[in-house]
Design an enzyme around this catalytic site. Structure first.
Site, PDB file in Angstrom:
ATOM      1  N   TYR A  55       0.869  -1.317   0.064  1.00  0.00           N
ATOM      2  CA  TYR A  55       0.021   0.194   0.159  1.00  0.00           C
ATOM      3  C   TYR A  55       0.775   1.239  -0.023  1.00  0.00           C
ATOM      4  CZ  TYR A  55      -2.841   3.812   1.584  1.00  0.00           C
ATOM      5  OH  TYR A  55      -3.598   4.974   1.761  1.00  0.00           O
ATOM      6  N   HIS A  85      -3.128  16.812  -3.105  1.00  0.00           N
ATOM      7  CA  HIS A  85      -3.874  16.813  -1.718  1.00  0.00           C
ATOM      8  C   HIS A  85      -3.365  18.378  -1.252  1.00  0.00           C
ATOM      9  CE1 HIS A  85      -4.216  12.570  -2.079  1.00  0.00           C
ATOM     10  NE2 HIS A  85      -4.325  12.499  -0.935  1.00  0.00           N
ATOM     11  N   ASN A 198       1.159  11.810   5.233  1.00  0.00           N
ATOM     12  CA  ASN A 198       0.601  11.115   6.496  1.00  0.00           C
ATOM     13  C   ASN A 198       1.467  11.419   7.601  1.00  0.00           C
ATOM     14  OD1 ASN A 198      -0.335   7.581   5.012  1.00  0.00           O
ATOM     15  ND2 ASN A 198      -1.213   9.661   4.914  1.00  0.00           N
ATOM     16  N   TYR A 280     -15.320  33.140  45.296  1.00  0.00           N
ATOM     17  CA  TYR A 280     -14.470  32.105  44.546  1.00  0.00           C
ATOM     18  C   TYR A 280     -13.240  32.086  43.893  1.00  0.00           C
ATOM     19  CZ  TYR A 280     -18.223  28.857  46.303  1.00  0.00           C
ATOM     20  OH  TYR A 280     -18.967  27.821  47.092  1.00  0.00           O
ATOM     21  N   ARG A 283     -10.884  32.741  46.470  1.00  0.00           N
ATOM     22  CA  ARG A 283     -10.540  31.600  47.037  1.00  0.00           C
ATOM     23  C   ARG A 283     -10.351  30.307  46.710  1.00  0.00           C
ATOM     24  NH1 ARG A 283     -15.192  29.664  50.777  1.00  0.00           N
ATOM     25  NH2 ARG A 283     -16.390  31.330  49.767  1.00  0.00           N
ATOM     26  N   PHE A 329      -1.220   7.467  11.729  1.00  0.00           N
ATOM     27  CA  PHE A 329      -1.493   8.691  11.391  1.00  0.00           C
ATOM     28  C   PHE A 329      -2.765   9.382  11.825  1.00  0.00           C
ATOM     29  CE2 PHE A 329      -2.680   5.993   7.619  1.00  0.00           C
ATOM     30  CZ  PHE A 329      -3.947   5.881   8.022  1.00  0.00           C
ATOM     31  N   GLU A 413     -12.108   5.880   4.836  1.00  0.00           N
ATOM     32  CA  GLU A 413     -11.529   6.422   6.056  1.00  0.00           C
ATOM     33  C   GLU A 413     -12.972   7.009   6.907  1.00  0.00           C
ATOM     34  OE1 GLU A 413      -9.161   9.501   4.355  1.00  0.00           O
ATOM     35  OE2 GLU A 413      -7.772   7.922   3.422  1.00  0.00           O
TER      36      GLU A 413
END
Length: 500
Positions: A55, A85, A198, A280, A283, A329, A413
């Protein structure tokens, strides 16, 4: 000074701070070079003998993983991957984060499990050292198959010589840089494009920056708490160590100790108090600041594990004679802790805004809105509005990204981390909280000056802090243009020297 990247030496966030603040250059150690070359040599040999498709090495990507690619097309496959990409949109990634992306991506390859060429890794180092910063955009990553989109925008100029960069203080075509420095585009070998894209370096670079910022804001929050406590004429008893030893969370103990140290020697803190309790926001500050500290420490530990890991895919294991397609990844570890970190730092902002409000509310001898003639003057009324607005935005930003998922790549995915969105929103929370804290500083210094008019002094530390601050922001006696003072207060916090 040069930092040598050595895969046998864990890179800590503290060390990254030294590299960045010290303007150190980077270099590959001999061990890093050896591991990079060993992995590349193994992968080249593997391709000659492997009959089964690998792959991303001899196949397409994502849902196209079943399409085999001929040997003659492998280099074009990797180049096509980077170009196709590079789809980033939105605002540009800040320069300090882009530098970290270059550093962390180079480190990822030095462990020797990615198959990158030595010259590819060296080019990333050269970009860092020459301050050649590719233009990367904040939107586009699902944080699942790594940070595909932003890493593609990073690698397009750095490795292929395409696109725009910032160099010598201006934006330019990267070809100008290549011509000037004598660089040539790198011809990618098998798997390299996938190795470049990746990985979690977009998320993890933001995470490193945010952890460093959060550590700084946490320190400053304790300082401002101490200043506001004295300006409000607050009580020191809620910060006694004996109290916190019966609920000994580490961050809580550290916060209480810091306040005791910062207020030591104060006339105000040691004088008799008429009031029995403080609100608060004073404190309970050790509990709130302390919980943020503990969260920051936890997030830092996860981030350090991530940056000292190999996060691309497939993983090349030369010693085991295996190339394994897995899921390193996937950004879930980063997505979750970035969400957590945003929540922790937002709480520092929320409690800071509450202290700001207490200071302007005409309590304990302080005038309404911290001016001598309220009515004619609005004084510090609206800085608190601004702080409240920012705190409200932080609350909206703190909706977790890591619980969301939109399937992609033809449902290959099918669960993604959205860690890229967690990263960019966390960065925004850091900026917002710093602004809220700057407004607290603005108000608390003003309130302390009214204590001075009573003839009272705070501790040497607090008086020194305010004296330094008064060099850029003066006491406000009548209404003035306030945004300039607030912006100066932000710069003061950003430029403050901290002894780490």
């Amino acid at each position: 000074m040069t930092h040598y990247i050595n895969p046998d030496e864990r890179l800590t966030i503290a060390k990254i701070r030294e590299i960045v603040e010290g303007h150190q250059t980077l270099a590959l150690s001999d061990e890093a070079k050896r591991r990079i070359q060993k992995c590349r040599d193994y992968l080249n040999k593997k391709m000659e003998t492997q009959k089964v498709p690998i792959y991303g090495v001899t196949t397409g990507f994502g849902s196209l993983c079943n399409i085999s690619i001929s040997k003659e097309q492998l280099s074009q496959l990797q180049k096509n991957l980077v170009m196709s990409h590079a789809c980033g949109v939105g605002d540009e990634v800040p320069a300090e984060v882009v530098r970290l992306m270059l550093l962390l991506k180079a480190l990822n390859f030095c462990f020797g499990y990615s198959g990158a060429q030595l010259q590819t890794v060296q080019r990333l180092i050269d970009c860092y050292n020459n301050d050649v910063l590719p233009i990367v955009y904040q939107q586009g990553s699902l944080g699942a198959s790594g940070d595909l989109c932003p890493l593609a925008n990073l690698m397009l100029p750095a490795i292929l010589g395409l696109g725009d960069v910032y160099w010598k203080g201006r934006r330019c075509d990267v070809k100008e840089v290549y011509d000037t420095l004598g660089w040539q585009p790198i011809e990618l070998q098998s798997k390299e494009g996938l190795a470049l894209l990746n990985g979690t370096q977009f998320m993890s670079s933001y995470a490193v920056w945010c952890v460093l910022k959060a550590q700084r804001l946490s320190r400053q929050a304790d300082m401002l708490l101490s200043l506001s406590l004295d300006a409000f004429d607050g009580r020191i008893e809620p910060f006694y160590e004996s109290l916190h030893l019966v609920r000994p969370h580490k961050g809580q103990l550290e916060t209480a100790a810091a306040v005791r140290k910062y207020t030591e020697g104060s006339q105000i803190i040691s004088r008799h108090k008429e009031h029995v309790q403080d609100p608060y926001s004073f404190r309970c500050a050790p509990q709130v600041h302390g919980a943020a500290k503990d969260t920051i420490a936890y997030v830092a530990s996860v981030v350090e594990t991530e940056i000292n890991s190999t996060t691309d895919n497939p993983i090349v294991l030369p010693d085991e004679d295996m190339v394994i397609s897995g899921g390193h990844f996937h950004g879930e570890p980063m997505a979750m802790v970035l969400d957590f970190l945003a929540i922790a730092v937002a709480e520092l902002g929320s409690i800071s805004e509450r202290r700001t409000y207490q200071l302007i509310d005409a309590k304990r001898g302080l005038p309404s809105f911290l001016v001598a003639k309220p009515g004619l003057n609005s004084g510090f009324m609206i800085p608190q509005y601004a702080a409240a607005s920012i705190v409200s935005q932080n609350k909206q930003l703190c909706s977790p990204c890591s619980v969301d998922s939109i399937p992609s790549s033809q449902n290959q995915e099918d669960l993604v981390s959205m860690g890229g969105n967690a990263a960019t929103k966390c960065y925004k929370v850091m900026e917002n909280t710093e602004r809220v804290m700057a407004i607290e500083l603005f108000d608390a210094a003003q309130a302390l000056d009214f204590r001075h008019q009573e003839g009272l002094k705070s501790s040497p530390f607090i008086e020194g802090l305010v004296a330094d601050y008064r060099k850029c922001v003066n006491f406000v006696d009548i209404d003035q243009i306030m945004y300039k003072h607030i912006h100066a207060s932000v710069r003061f916090l950003q430029e403050m020297k901290l002894d780490w």
